[in-house]
Motif scaffolding. Sequence first.
Motif, mmCIF file in Angstrom:
data_model
loop_
_atom_site.group_PDB
_atom_site.id
_atom_site.type_symbol
_atom_site.label_atom_id
_atom_site.label_comp_id
_atom_site.label_asym_id
_atom_site.label_seq_id
_atom_site.Cartn_x
_atom_site.Cartn_y
_atom_site.Cartn_z
ATOM 1 N N VAL A 1 3.452 -137.926 -83.879
ATOM 2 C CA VAL A 1 3.700 -136.602 -84.339
ATOM 3 C C VAL A 1 3.913 -135.708 -83.295
ATOM 4 O O VAL A 1 3.008 -135.066 -82.698
ATOM 5 C CB VAL A 1 2.601 -136.017 -85.387
ATOM 6 C CG1 VAL A 1 3.411 -134.601 -85.906
ATOM 7 C CG2 VAL A 1 2.612 -136.989 -86.658
ATOM 8 N N LEU A 2 5.256 -135.326 -82.855
ATOM 9 C CA LEU A 2 5.622 -134.383 -81.641
ATOM 10 C C LEU A 2 5.870 -132.923 -82.309
ATOM 11 O O LEU A 2 5.325 -131.804 -81.863
ATOM 12 C CB LEU A 2 6.825 -134.900 -80.945
ATOM 13 C CG LEU A 2 6.829 -136.178 -80.428
ATOM 14 C CD1 LEU A 2 7.927 -136.572 -79.797
ATOM 15 C CD2 LEU A 2 5.585 -136.251 -79.380
ATOM 16 N N LEU A 3 6.253 -132.916 -83.411
ATOM 17 C CA LEU A 3 6.419 -131.485 -84.177
ATOM 18 C C LEU A 3 6.348 -131.738 -85.569
ATOM 19 O O LEU A 3 7.069 -132.756 -86.159
ATOM 20 C CB LEU A 3 7.753 -130.966 -83.656
ATOM 21 C CG LEU A 3 8.006 -129.513 -84.138
ATOM 22 C CD1 LEU A 3 7.233 -128.567 -83.700
ATOM 23 C CD2 LEU A 3 9.656 -129.317 -83.896
ATOM 24 N N SER A 4 5.724 -130.809 -86.300
ATOM 25 C CA SER A 4 5.854 -130.754 -87.784
ATOM 26 C C SER A 4 5.982 -129.315 -88.263
ATOM 27 O O SER A 4 5.649 -128.298 -87.631
ATOM 28 C CB SER A 4 4.414 -131.440 -88.106
ATOM 29 O OG SER A 4 3.303 -130.750 -88.076
ATOM 30 N N ILE B 1 -1.428 -139.851 -95.724
ATOM 31 C CA ILE B 1 -2.076 -139.033 -94.593
ATOM 32 C C ILE B 1 -2.323 -140.006 -93.482
ATOM 33 O O ILE B 1 -2.635 -141.215 -93.623
ATOM 34 C CB ILE B 1 -3.705 -138.854 -95.098
ATOM 35 C CG1 ILE B 1 -3.488 -138.130 -96.444
ATOM 36 C CG2 ILE B 1 -4.285 -138.119 -93.992
ATOM 37 C CD1 ILE B 1 -5.027 -137.951 -96.952
ATOM 38 N N LEU B 2 -1.471 -139.790 -92.396
ATOM 39 C CA LEU B 2 -1.175 -140.134 -91.109
ATOM 40 C C LEU B 2 -2.190 -139.918 -90.172
ATOM 41 O O LEU B 2 -2.837 -138.917 -90.133
ATOM 42 C CB LEU B 2 0.108 -140.027 -90.467
ATOM 43 C CG LEU B 2 1.487 -140.387 -91.500
ATOM 44 C CD1 LEU B 2 2.659 -139.903 -90.906
ATOM 45 C CD2 LEU B 2 1.246 -141.802 -91.620
ATOM 46 N N SER B 3 -2.505 -140.617 -89.186
ATOM 47 C CA SER B 3 -3.134 -140.235 -87.855
ATOM 48 C C SER B 3 -2.298 -140.344 -86.773
ATOM 49 O O SER B 3 -1.358 -141.025 -86.738
ATOM 50 C CB SER B 3 -4.511 -141.247 -87.758
ATOM 51 O OG SER B 3 -4.226 -142.310 -87.416
ATOM 52 N N THR B 4 -2.763 -139.376 -85.968
ATOM 53 C CA THR B 4 -1.852 -139.409 -84.640
ATOM 54 C C THR B 4 -2.916 -138.845 -83.452
ATOM 55 O O THR B 4 -4.020 -138.335 -84.010
ATOM 56 C CB THR B 4 -0.763 -138.217 -84.789
ATOM 57 O OG1 THR B 4 0.142 -138.256 -83.488
ATOM 58 C CG2 THR B 4 -1.263 -136.810 -84.827
ATOM 59 N N THR B 5 -2.561 -138.774 -82.527
ATOM 60 C CA THR B 5 -3.244 -138.506 -81.234
ATOM 61 C C THR B 5 -2.284 -137.359 -80.560
ATOM 62 O O THR B 5 -1.242 -137.426 -80.636
ATOM 63 C CB THR B 5 -3.725 -139.760 -80.360
ATOM 64 O OG1 THR B 5 -2.513 -140.518 -79.989
ATOM 65 C CG2 THR B 5 -4.432 -140.606 -81.203
ATOM 66 N N LYS B 6 -3.008 -136.852 -79.539
ATOM 67 C CA LYS B 6 -2.169 -136.087 -78.699
ATOM 68 C C LYS B 6 -1.264 -136.695 -77.851
ATOM 69 O O LYS B 6 -1.442 -137.661 -77.342
ATOM 70 C CB LYS B 6 -3.112 -135.213 -77.553
ATOM 71 C CG LYS B 6 -2.230 -134.189 -76.779
ATOM 72 C CD LYS B 6 -3.028 -133.570 -75.884
ATOM 73 C CE LYS B 6 -2.400 -132.472 -74.950
ATOM 74 N NZ LYS B 6 -2.985 -131.660 -74.380
ATOM 75 N N GLY B 7 0.098 -136.583 -77.864
ATOM 76 C CA GLY B 7 1.275 -137.403 -77.307
ATOM 77 C C GLY B 7 1.612 -138.596 -78.100
ATOM 78 O O GLY B 7 2.310 -139.412 -77.826
ATOM 79 N N GLY B 8 1.048 -138.505 -79.505
ATOM 80 C CA GLY B 8 1.374 -139.702 -80.194
ATOM 81 C C GLY B 8 2.727 -139.510 -81.242
ATOM 82 O O GLY B 8 3.502 -138.628 -80.599
#
Length: 195
Positions: free
Chosen positions: A169-172, A160-167
Amino acid sequence: MKNLSVALNAVLVVAVAILYFVQFSGKGESKDVKTVAGEGAVVYINTDSLLSNYNFSRDLNEKFLKKQEDSRTDFNFKAQKLEKEAVEFQRKLQNNGFLTRQRAEEAQQKLIAKQQNLQQLDRELSAELMGEQQANSKRLFDSVTNYLKEYNASHNYSLILSTTKGGNVLLSQDGLDITKEVIDGLNARYTTEAK
């Protein structure tokens, strides 16, 4: 720091390659969201959304902001009081209001001591607020990670990853973003604990 960035990019490239392989190696098989984010999947949470929508996070932040405002108001009141005393000292000094030079120097030393005390108070307030902010961050992190351990017991995600806006993960693929589901679960647990 540069090596860490290179290593993270390498891990991301491998993860994307694995996801690409898993997605497109199905030889035309139809996959639903449950299959995509099933056991062993890599999913992610948008921490910006989590922090702004998790009630515990909002409550901690609101209490912290109130304390910060109260501290700043109290400090500003004391600073203005000292400033008035300094102006009064200057006025008295310019109008020869002190009977002796010694009295003027004693009054000046008192002002200097008050100014040093005020500066010390500012440092203490800043340190106290920083310590509280760090403690709040730890409480929030512990709350989320403890919940994720419970949550993942029934989902069996590999990561389970964490990301932020613009982090990172750009597309999933649909179904890999579990942010809303986690926020709903956290808020339900928080509401239950608050009762």
